[in-house]
Design an enzyme around this catalytic site. Sequence first.
Site, mmCIF file in Angstrom:
data_model
loop_
_atom_site.group_PDB
_atom_site.id
_atom_site.type_symbol
_atom_site.label_atom_id
_atom_site.label_comp_id
_atom_site.label_asym_id
_atom_site.label_seq_id
_atom_site.Cartn_x
_atom_site.Cartn_y
_atom_site.Cartn_z
ATOM 1 N N ARG A 221 0.840 -1.384 -0.524
ATOM 2 C CA ARG A 221 0.551 0.199 0.168
ATOM 3 C C ARG A 221 0.717 1.116 -0.143
ATOM 4 O O ARG A 221 2.582 0.805 0.938
ATOM 5 C CB ARG A 221 -0.981 -0.014 0.909
ATOM 6 C CG ARG A 221 -1.570 -0.728 1.509
ATOM 7 C CD ARG A 221 -2.665 -0.213 0.540
ATOM 8 N NE ARG A 221 -4.700 -1.715 -0.146
ATOM 9 C CZ ARG A 221 -4.980 -2.201 -0.299
ATOM 10 N NH1 ARG A 221 -3.501 -2.648 -1.705
ATOM 11 N NH2 ARG A 221 -5.279 -2.989 0.080
ATOM 12 N N GLU A 250 -3.565 7.494 -4.463
ATOM 13 C CA GLU A 250 -4.318 7.121 -5.828
ATOM 14 C C GLU A 250 -5.369 7.962 -5.919
ATOM 15 O O GLU A 250 -6.598 7.801 -5.311
ATOM 16 C CB GLU A 250 -3.566 5.795 -5.800
ATOM 17 C CG GLU A 250 -2.791 4.901 -5.005
ATOM 18 C CD GLU A 250 -2.465 3.730 -5.032
ATOM 19 O OE1 GLU A 250 -4.012 2.971 -5.507
ATOM 20 O OE2 GLU A 250 -1.528 2.813 -4.586
ATOM 21 N N HIS A 268 -1.892 0.943 -9.848
ATOM 22 C CA HIS A 268 -2.561 -0.023 -8.838
ATOM 23 C C HIS A 268 -2.721 -1.401 -9.194
ATOM 24 O O HIS A 268 -3.873 -1.567 -9.158
ATOM 25 C CB HIS A 268 -2.905 0.745 -7.891
ATOM 26 C CG HIS A 268 -3.298 -0.454 -6.800
ATOM 27 N ND1 HIS A 268 -3.953 0.163 -5.044
ATOM 28 C CD2 HIS A 268 -3.120 -1.193 -6.668
ATOM 29 C CE1 HIS A 268 -3.909 -0.762 -5.185
ATOM 30 N NE2 HIS A 268 -3.289 -2.203 -4.848
HETATM 31 P P1 NDP Z 1 -1.499 -11.475 5.037
HETATM 32 O O1 NDP Z 1 -1.728 -11.424 5.720
HETATM 33 O O2 NDP Z 1 -0.605 -13.160 4.662
HETATM 34 O O3 NDP Z 1 0.037 -11.249 5.393
HETATM 35 C C1 NDP Z 1 1.461 -9.838 5.588
HETATM 36 C C2 NDP Z 1 2.615 -10.372 6.202
HETATM 37 O O4 NDP Z 1 2.876 -8.860 6.620
HETATM 38 C C3 NDP Z 1 2.147 -10.905 7.150
HETATM 39 O O5 NDP Z 1 3.528 -11.456 7.140
HETATM 40 C C4 NDP Z 1 2.924 -10.572 8.498
HETATM 41 O O6 NDP Z 1 3.541 -11.182 9.556
HETATM 42 C C5 NDP Z 1 3.378 -9.246 8.011
HETATM 43 N N1 NDP Z 1 3.013 -7.843 8.655
HETATM 44 C C6 NDP Z 1 2.087 -7.181 9.083
HETATM 45 N N2 NDP Z 1 2.120 -5.919 9.802
HETATM 46 C C7 NDP Z 1 3.694 -6.543 9.995
HETATM 47 C C8 NDP Z 1 4.034 -5.010 10.629
HETATM 48 N N3 NDP Z 1 3.316 -3.774 11.269
HETATM 49 N N4 NDP Z 1 5.250 -4.881 10.324
HETATM 50 C C9 NDP Z 1 6.298 -6.382 9.229
HETATM 51 N N5 NDP Z 1 5.034 -6.972 9.048
HETATM 52 C C10 NDP Z 1 3.425 -6.652 9.076
HETATM 53 O O7 NDP Z 1 -1.166 -11.069 3.436
HETATM 54 P P2 NDP Z 1 -1.176 -10.932 1.565
HETATM 55 O O8 NDP Z 1 0.724 -11.625 2.229
HETATM 56 O O9 NDP Z 1 -2.304 -11.754 1.537
HETATM 57 O O10 NDP Z 1 -1.191 -9.316 1.706
HETATM 58 C C11 NDP Z 1 -0.068 -8.528 2.162
HETATM 59 C C12 NDP Z 1 -1.101 -7.297 1.316
HETATM 60 O O11 NDP Z 1 -0.172 -6.745 0.011
HETATM 61 C C13 NDP Z 1 -2.164 -7.246 1.336
HETATM 62 O O12 NDP Z 1 -2.926 -6.673 2.326
HETATM 63 C C14 NDP Z 1 -2.332 -5.798 -0.063
HETATM 64 O O13 NDP Z 1 -2.339 -4.330 1.275
HETATM 65 C C15 NDP Z 1 -1.159 -5.507 -0.287
HETATM 66 N N6 NDP Z 1 -1.721 -6.470 -1.600
HETATM 67 C C16 NDP Z 1 -1.242 -5.469 -2.808
HETATM 68 C C17 NDP Z 1 -2.448 -5.159 -4.212
HETATM 69 C C18 NDP Z 1 -1.773 -4.881 -5.572
HETATM 70 O O14 NDP Z 1 -2.442 -4.620 -6.532
HETATM 71 N N7 NDP Z 1 -0.977 -3.998 -5.005
HETATM 72 C C19 NDP Z 1 -2.330 -6.762 -4.719
HETATM 73 C C20 NDP Z 1 -3.193 -7.710 -3.331
HETATM 74 C C21 NDP Z 1 -2.614 -7.366 -1.689
HETATM 75 P P3 NDP Z 1 3.498 -10.670 11.155
HETATM 76 O O15 NDP Z 1 1.795 -10.766 11.255
HETATM 77 O O16 NDP Z 1 4.221 -11.581 11.614
HETATM 78 O O17 NDP Z 1 4.316 -9.276 11.243
#
Ligand code: NDP
Length: 307
Positions: A221, A250, A268
Amino acid sequence: MTDLLQIGGITEWMRERLSPVFNIHQLDDFDAESITHIVTNGHDGVPHDLMTSLSNLRMISVYGVGYDAVDANAAAERGIVVTHTPNVLNNEVATTAVLLMLSCYRELVRDDEYVRSGRWEVEGNAPLTRSADNQKIGILGLGRIGQAIVDKLEPWAPEISYHTRSQKDVPYRYFDNLVEMAEHVDVLICITPGGPSTNKLVNAEVLRALGAGGTLINVSRGSVVDETALINALQNDELGWAGLDVFEDEPRVPKALRELSNVVLLPHAGSATIETRSAMGDLTVDNLLQHLKDGSVITAVPECRDL
Ligand code: NDP
């Protein structure tokens, strides 16, 4: 018929599947009392005031995996279940991340312009680019998509590190400190969720640590990266390259960023293929239809799983 409020765009196929059972209302034409379901997307979400004004709202189906534009905790407190579309887009977003990284390393945009503009004919061969092989790559957020990115990168034989809040059971080096990981790697790929906990996680210090030879890829994001600090770092050669699919405001992208030659910019489009949007659309609709049928859903967001 049940009253469904549509926020943002849906595909014709989604509309076709929803129309037999839902009255689909637009934002300029609905009765607050009658709305029980919302379909929205990760960008538009549901404004907090709107959510609280819909006293009979029971379900919000998000057409996307990121749901930072919906206050899922507030929804859960009101007994409203929020669903999203995990997994079906992992491969596509991973492809986008790899595409951006390779485009930065091999100067795809610069060299395309070199041919189109006729400079090749006049000036001879283009300057050399960098090899993307054997790089140290740091994944910020090793979740579903982060792991898919690592898997897709395998042919380039990278050394993978990652930073998340909790260590995972994976064979990659874990950094509990993002600045230290940025110092260690050549490429930092951001793929965390958005929202307050990740806001401007990639700040000036992280970008400086990544350094003049470093590449930042952001497919998470826009809020995860401090865009002003990013522009400064790119302008002052404190950071080498950036491949960006997402931006702070955006679809507005700062002119200063658009004018830089060491960036590759996408609108995006991380999951934006016909095939993947179709799969996401089906899951978005399946959640709504199942909820209508028996009150259960397929892919609730973690905050709403106990409802
Ligand atoms: P997941 O929930 O599977 O993975 C998220 C990861 O981020 C986890 O490993 C989590 O680990 C880590 N995380 C969360 N908060 C933090 C933090 N504060 N600091 C460090 N690490 C953090 O999500 P997805 O992989 O399915 O999706 C991730 C994101 O990708 C979506 O939420 C969306 O925002 C973005 N996205 C973008 C798209 C695009 O078009 N560009 C399309 C699809 C998704 P932990 O909890 O241990 O910290």
